[in-house]
Design an enzyme around this catalytic site. Structure first.
Site, PDB file in Angstrom:
ATOM      1  N   THR A  96       0.824  -1.212   0.000  1.00 25.76           N
ATOM      2  CA  THR A  96       0.000   0.000   0.000  1.00 25.76           C
ATOM      3  C   THR A  96       0.854   1.255   0.000  1.00 25.76           C
ATOM      4  OG1 THR A  96      -1.817  -1.127   1.082  1.00 25.76           O
ATOM      5  CG2 THR A  96      -1.720   1.243   1.398  1.00 25.76           C
ATOM      6  N   SER A 154       1.253  -7.449  -0.859  1.00 23.35           N
ATOM      7  CA  SER A 154       1.920  -8.500  -0.075  1.00 23.35           C
ATOM      8  C   SER A 154       1.005  -9.663   0.281  1.00 23.35           C
ATOM      9  CB  SER A 154       2.583  -7.919   1.176  1.00 23.35           C
ATOM     10  OG  SER A 154       1.656  -7.766   2.226  1.00 23.35           O
ATOM     11  N   THR A 173       1.539  -4.421   4.360  1.00 25.66           N
ATOM     12  CA  THR A 173       1.379  -4.768   5.779  1.00 25.66           C
ATOM     13  C   THR A 173       0.871  -6.206   5.987  1.00 25.66           C
ATOM     14  OG1 THR A 173      -0.874  -3.870   5.753  1.00 25.66           O
ATOM     15  CG2 THR A 173       0.880  -2.387   6.494  1.00 25.66           C
ATOM     16  N   ASP A 174       0.188  -6.767   4.961  1.00 27.46           N
ATOM     17  CA  ASP A 174      -0.538  -8.026   5.197  1.00 27.46           C
ATOM     18  C   ASP A 174       0.359  -9.197   5.598  1.00 27.46           C
ATOM     19  OD1 ASP A 174      -2.892  -6.735   4.723  1.00 27.46           O
ATOM     20  OD2 ASP A 174      -3.185  -7.514   2.706  1.00 27.46           O
TER      21      ASP A 174
HETATM   22  N1  ASP Z   1      -2.808  -5.541   0.849  1.00 22.98           N
HETATM   23  C1  ASP Z   1      -1.759  -4.578   1.134  1.00 22.98           C
HETATM   24  C2  ASP Z   1      -0.427  -5.308   1.135  1.00 22.98           C
HETATM   25  O1  ASP Z   1      -0.185  -6.060   2.045  1.00 22.98           O
HETATM   26  C3  ASP Z   1      -2.026  -3.945   2.448  1.00 22.98           C
HETATM   27  C4  ASP Z   1      -0.997  -2.965   2.908  1.00 22.98           C
HETATM   28  O2  ASP Z   1       0.086  -2.840   2.416  1.00 22.98           O
HETATM   29  O3  ASP Z   1      -1.339  -2.257   3.900  1.00 22.98           O
HETATM   30  O4  ASP Z   1       0.361  -5.141   0.229  1.00 22.98           O
END
Ligand code: ASP
Length: 331
Positions: free
Chosen positions: A20, A68, A101-102
């Site tokens: 993100t 991710s 973050t995932d």
């Molecule tokens: N779906 C995103 C990822 O993990 C969520 C994020 O980065 O906050 O790439």
């Protein structure tokens, strides 16, 4: 690869993997309807002139560009190789990795387990896309670079919302909040305040026993298909052994069970896991509780995860099996 700053300064290398933090939305106000992994790492770094300081030059490299949730073993191998490459250069002070973050906690644990770096490797992220009205990525990057620049810093850590977490303890605990991570019982490693690090405890060091053999396999180019298959099953009211039996029939080599409470299991699920173990499948018992760890008891028939969360116990088990393929059952 892009370089900014003078050539004779110590370097901070920023590796981009997507997430993100590199996401874009059609409307600036949209914090949810965006696409992750759109902006190149060179562009993210160039957009933040404050990242540079008088002591360090910045160098950036795109290693991957993914949401991710789609992280995979090929990217992990490439990332571990690029991190090892840069860490070996005397002029490199530390590494920052931008990541979604995932699955950030899994990548952080993987890198700590295989590299146990003597220099800092700092993963950072964002909960809002780069196009947000008030994006959190730029401050997180500033804090990550400040952490990587800190004298004496070592090991793999995660920096998000001004908090520094160790790779072993960190977990994503919130779906939306900017401060989405927690280190649970262990507590944070420190905080970054106005570019200065306030440390609460020691830098992380090796998580026992996963390193060398796994690194050799990874370095010798073990592709995704060569990685042992390890799955996670969950205990819950009414659980039974059907999922375990299906996985065993499908050739799984390791199973992590996220038990209830102190790793307790429905008797039907436990029976299926013991049967799998007797057939040569490695079984590890973790807990689905967010805090605490499975406390072993005399006579336990299933190994506990040594305090690792289910997803990290899975990575540890894969690395164990990768390091000593003889332990895995023939499939
Ligand atoms: N779906 C995103 C990822 O993990 C969520 C994020 O980065 O906050 O790439």
């Amino acid at each position: 690869m892009q370089v900014s700053g003078e050539m004779n300064k110590k370097k901070i290398v920023i590796l981009g993997t997507g997430g993100t933090i590199a996401g874009t939305a059609a409307q600036a106000g949209d914090n949810l309807g965006y696409t992750a992994a759109q902006v190149g790492i060179g562009q993210l770094v160039a957009a933040l002139p404050a990242l540079g300081d008088s002591h360090h030059a910045l160098l950036s490299e795109q290693v991957a560009q993914v949401d991710s949730k789609d992280m995979d073993f090929d990217i992990w191998c490439r990332l571990a190789q690029r991190v090892a490459h840069w860490l070996a250069q005397d002029e490199v002070q530390g590494i920052v990795i931008t990541h979604g973050t995932d699955t950030l906690e899994e990548t952080a644990f993987f890198l700590q387990a295989v590299l146990d770096p003597a220099k800092p490797v700092v993963l950072t992220c964002a909960m809002r896309p780069a196009t947000a009205l008030a994006p959190d990525g730029p401050q997180n990057m500033l804090d990550a670079v400040a952490t990587a620049s800190h004298a004496g810093a070592r090991g793999v850590v995660v920096v998000c919302a001004g908090v520094v977490h160790s790779a072993v303890d960190v977990q994503k605990v919130h779906t939306y909040r900017l401060d989405a991570f927690s280190s649970g019982d262990a507590g944070a490693l420190g905080r970054v305040e106005e570019g200065r690090l306030r440390l609460f405890r020691n830098w992380p060091s090796a998580h026992v026993g996963h390193g060398l053999g796994a690194i050799e396999s990874i370095a010798s180019g073990a592709g995704a298909s060569a990685w042992p298959r390890v799955d996670i099953v969950l205990n819950y009211a009414g659980a039974d052994g059907r999922a375990v039996r299906a996985l065993v029939a499908d050739g799984v080599q390791g199973l992590v069970v996220a038990g209830t409470g102190n790793g307790t299991l429905h008797h039907a699920l436990e029976a299926a896991l013991l049967q799998a173990q007797a057939a040569g499948v490695r079984v590890v018992r973790a807990t689905r509780c967010l805090e605490g760890r499975v406390l072993p008891r005399a006579g336990d028939t299933l190994a506990d995860s040594l305090g690792l969360s289910p997803v990290k116990a899975r990575v540890a088990l894969m690395l164990d099996l990768l390091a000593s393929p003889g332990q895995a059952r023939d499939v």
